[in-house]
Write an enzyme that holds these catalytic residues in place. Structure first.
Site, short mmCIF file in Angstrom:
data_model
loop_
_atom_site.label_atom_id
_atom_site.label_comp_id
_atom_site.label_asym_id
_atom_site.label_seq_id
_atom_site.Cartn_x
_atom_site.Cartn_y
_atom_site.Cartn_z
N LYS A 1 0.77 -1.16 -0.13
CA LYS A 1 0.02 -0.07 -0.20
C LYS A 1 1.13 1.26 0.00
O LYS A 1 1.83 1.26 0.76
CB LYS A 1 -1.05 -0.20 1.02
CG LYS A 1 -1.85 1.04 1.42
CD LYS A 1 -2.81 0.95 2.57
CE LYS A 1 -4.06 2.07 2.51
NZ LYS A 1 -4.94 1.93 3.88
N SER B 1 -9.62 2.07 2.79
CA SER B 1 -8.88 2.67 1.83
C SER B 1 -7.88 1.92 0.98
O SER B 1 -7.22 2.45 0.31
CB SER B 1 -8.14 3.95 2.59
OG SER B 1 -7.31 3.28 3.61
N SER C 1 -10.15 -0.06 7.11
CA SER C 1 -9.64 -0.17 5.70
C SER C 1 -8.89 -1.46 5.25
O SER C 1 -8.51 -1.13 4.13
CB SER C 1 -8.54 1.14 5.65
OG SER C 1 -9.28 2.28 5.33
N1 GLN Z 1 -13.37 4.49 6.24
C1 GLN Z 1 -12.75 5.00 7.46
C2 GLN Z 1 -12.25 6.22 6.96
O1 GLN Z 1 -12.68 6.77 6.12
C3 GLN Z 1 -11.60 4.18 7.53
C4 GLN Z 1 -10.32 4.57 7.02
C5 GLN Z 1 -9.14 3.61 7.42
O2 GLN Z 1 -9.41 2.47 8.09
N2 GLN Z 1 -8.06 4.14 7.11
O3 GLN Z 1 -11.53 7.05 7.80
#
Ligand code: GLN
Length: 489
Positions: free
Chosen positions: A79, A158, A182
Site C-alpha cells: 500500500k 482505503s 480499511s
Molecule cells: N473508512 C474509514 C475512514 O474513512 C476508515 C479508513 C481507514 O481505516 N484508514 O476513515
C-alpha cells in the site's frame, strides 16, 4: 503464466522450494499480469526493477543453499502509505508530490527480511481517508468483480488498490492499513481475506500517519493460511514505535487447524442494524451455523455502546489527522506552491495539495480540538471510546471470538454515495468499534450477494489473540467454499 499468478502464498513457497519455478519467473508472471490490468488502476507506482532484483537475489540465495526467509521469493504489493526507501511514496495525495523516502517502514523492512519481493505501490484513498478508493489523487480503483449494470464498482477503501491487486491475481498478497476498517471492508468488497491485527502487533514506524491511536498494518491475501504467514513476517516489537508491543510473534500458520470444540462465539445483538440488507443478515446466520457445525458454541452478547461508535470515530480520527497532517506545509518535502508571504505559501500548498475529503477532516479535527469545543467533542469522544472498549472486555469474559458482518452492503458503483459524506461513513459501522477498542479483526469471504458480488464476515478477538480469530476464520473459509476469484480475472 496464469498458473503462477493463481497460486496461494503457501503453494508458491512450496513450488519455489521444489524448484518447479524460479522467483524470477514468479515475479515476471505477476509483472505481466499487472501490465495487462492497468485498467484497474490498482497501482500508483509499479517497481519492476526492484521486483526483478529482489527475485534474482532470492533465486541466488536458494541456489547457494543459504538461509531463506519464510516468504523468500513471494511477490507482494505494498500500500502506498508505507515509506519505501528510494521508491516514491504518495499516500494517494498530491501534497507528497515527488517525495522519495530516505528510509523504509519497519513492516516493509520485515517483509523484505523475510524474502518478499515488492511488485509496486498500491493505490489508496488519500491519506487512507475513505471507504471506496475514490479520494486518491491518482484516480479511483476498479473492483475486479465489476462492472455491474454497465457501471464500474469500487473496491472499497482505503486499501482498495491492495484488495483489487490480490483479488485480480496481480500479487500473491498485499500490505494494507486499517484505521477504522480499511483492510477489512475492501477485503469484503473484493472477496479476499483481510486481517487487522491488534493495535501494537505491527510497528507503525514509517507508515504515513492518519490517526495514530488507531492506525495498524495488516495482511491482505486470498486465504486465511496466507494471512497467517504474512502477518508473522510483518509483526514484531520495534523500538522505533513506542506503541508496538514487546511480545513474541506466534507461529500463526502452524496452529491454524484443529477443531473449534469448546470455542464460544459471541453474536452482538446491537449489530443487527436498521436498514441492513436481508442478504447480509442471512449470511451472518449461515456463519453462525458453520461455526456450530465446526464444534463451536454460539451465544448472544451485548455491546451496548456500539451505536455511538461511528460518531466517536469520526471525532477522534479527524482530530488526530488534523494534528498529523500539520506537517505538510510545503517547507521540507513534497509539493510547494509559492505565495507572496510565508503564510500564503502555506495556504496555497495545503489548499492545492489536499483533496476535498482530507480538507474536510482537517477542518473537523481542528474544530473538535479547539478551545471551547475540546471538552464537548474530543474529550467526550475519548470517554465514549473507553466505554466501547469496556463493552468488548465484558463480552470477552463470556466468549472467545465475536462474529459480525464486515460491511452493511456489497460493492457499490464508482460515483455512488459521493454527495453525502455521512452515507459513506456508514460503511464503517461494523469495523470501527473494533478499531476504537484496538482489537484484532479479520474479514473472510463468506458468500455472494444477489448481484453475484463478494460478501465478508468479520471475526473479532481478544487483544493479541489473532490466532483464535484466524482459526475461526479458517472454519468459515472451509465451510463457505467461496469462489477462488472474480469470474473474469
Ligand atoms: N473508512 C474509514 C475512514 O474513512 C476508515 C479508513 C481507514 O481505516 N484508514 O476513515
Amino acid at each position: 503464466m496464469t498458473a503462477l499468478t493463481g497460486l496461494t502464498i503457501a503453494e508458491a513457497a512450496r513450488g519455489l522450494a521444489a524448484k518447479s519455478f524460479s522467483a524470477r519467473e514468479l515475479a515476471e508472471a505477476h509483472l505481466d499480469a499487472i501490465a495487462a490490468a492497468r485498467d484497474l488502476n490498482a497501482f500508483i507506482c509499479e517497481t519492476p526493477d526492484v521486483a526483478l532484483d529482489r527475485a534474482d537475489a532470492a533465486d541466488a540465495r536458494r541456489a547457494a543453499g543459504g538461509a531463506l526467509g519464510p516468504l523468500d521469493g513471494i511477490p507482494i504489493a505494498v500500500k502506498d502509505l508505507f515509506c519505501t526507501e528510494g521508491v516514491p511514496t504518495t499516500a494517494g495525495s498530491h501534497i507528497l508530490n515527488g517525495f522519495v523516502p530516505p528510509y523504509e517502514s519497519t513492516v516493509t523492512a520485515n517483509l523484505r527480511q523475510a524474502g518478499a519481493v515488492m511488485l509496486g505501490k498500491a493505490n489508496l484513498d488519500e491519506f487512507a481517508m475513505g471507504s471506496a478508493n475514490i479520494t486518491s489523487h491518482y484516480g479511483p480503483v476498479k473492483n475486479p468483480w465489476g462492472p455491474r449494470d454497465g457501471r464500474d464498482l469500487v473496491p472499497g477503501g482505503s486499501s482498495g488498490g491492495s484488495a483489487a491487486a490480490v483479488s485480480a491475481r496481480l500479487a500473491l498478497g498485499a500490505t494494507g492499513t486499517d484505521t477504522g476498517g480499511s483492510i477489512r471492508q475492501p477485503a469484503s468488497f473484493c472477496g479476499i481475506v483481510g486481517l487487522k491485527p491488534t493495535y501494537g502487533r505491527c510497528s507503525r514506524y514509517g507508515i504515513i500517519a492518519f490517526a495514530s491511536s488507531l492506525d495498524q498494518a495488516g495482511p491482505m491475501t486470498r486465504t486465511v493460511g496466507d494471512a497467517a504467514l504474512m502477518l508473522a513476517a510483518m509483526a514484531g516489537h520495534d523500538a522505533r514505535d513506542s506503541t508496538s508491543a514487546p511480545l513474541a510473534v506466534p507461529d500463526f500458520a502452524a496452529a491454524l487447524d484443529g477443531s473449534l470444540r469448546g470455542l464460544k462465539i459471541g453474536i452482538p445483538k446491537e449489530y443487527r442494524i436498521d436498514g441492513m440488507a436481508a442478504e447480509i443478515g442471512a449470511l451472518w446466520d449461515k456463519g453462525m451455523a458453520w461455526l456450530e457445525a465446526a464444534g463451536a458454541e454460539v451465544k448472544a452478547v451485548s455491546l451496548p455502546h456500539t451505536r455511538y461508535a461511528l460518531a466517536t470515530y469520526y471525532i477522534i480520527a479527524p482530530a488526530e489527522a488534523s494534528s498529523n497532517l500539520a506537517r505538510y506545509d510545503g517547507v521540507r518535502y513534497g509539493l510547494r506552491v509559492d505565495g507572496a508571504t510565508l503564510d500564503e505559501m502555506y495556504m496555497n500548498t495545503r489548499g492545492q495539495g489536499f483533496g476535498t475529503e482530507v480538507r474536510r477532516r482537517v477542518l473537523i479535527g481542528t474544530y473538535v480540538l479547539s478551545a471551547g469545543y475540546y471538552d464537548a467533542y474530543y474529550l467526550k469522544a475519548q470517554k465514549v471510546r473507553a466505554l466501547i472498549a469496556a463493552d468488548f472486555r465484558e463480552a470477552f469474559r463470556e466468549v472467545d471470538v465475536i462474529l459480525t458482518p464486515t460491511a452493511p452492503s456489497d460493492a457499490f458503483a464508482i460515483g455512488e454515495r459521493m454527495d453525502d459524506p455521512v452515507t459513506m461513513y456508514l460503511n464503517d459501522v461494523f469495523t470501527v468499534p473494533t478499531s476504537l477498542a484496538g482489537l484484532p479483526g479479520i474479514s473472510v469471504p463468506a458468500g455472494l450477494s444477489a448481484r453475484g458480488l463478494p460478501l465478508g464476515l468479520q471475526l473479532i478477538g481478544r487483544p493479541f489473540d489473532e490466532l483464535t480469530v484466524l482459526k475461526a476464520a479458517r472454519a468459515i473459509e472451509d465451510a463457505a467454499g467461496f469462489p477462488a476469484g472474480p469470474p473474469t480475472p
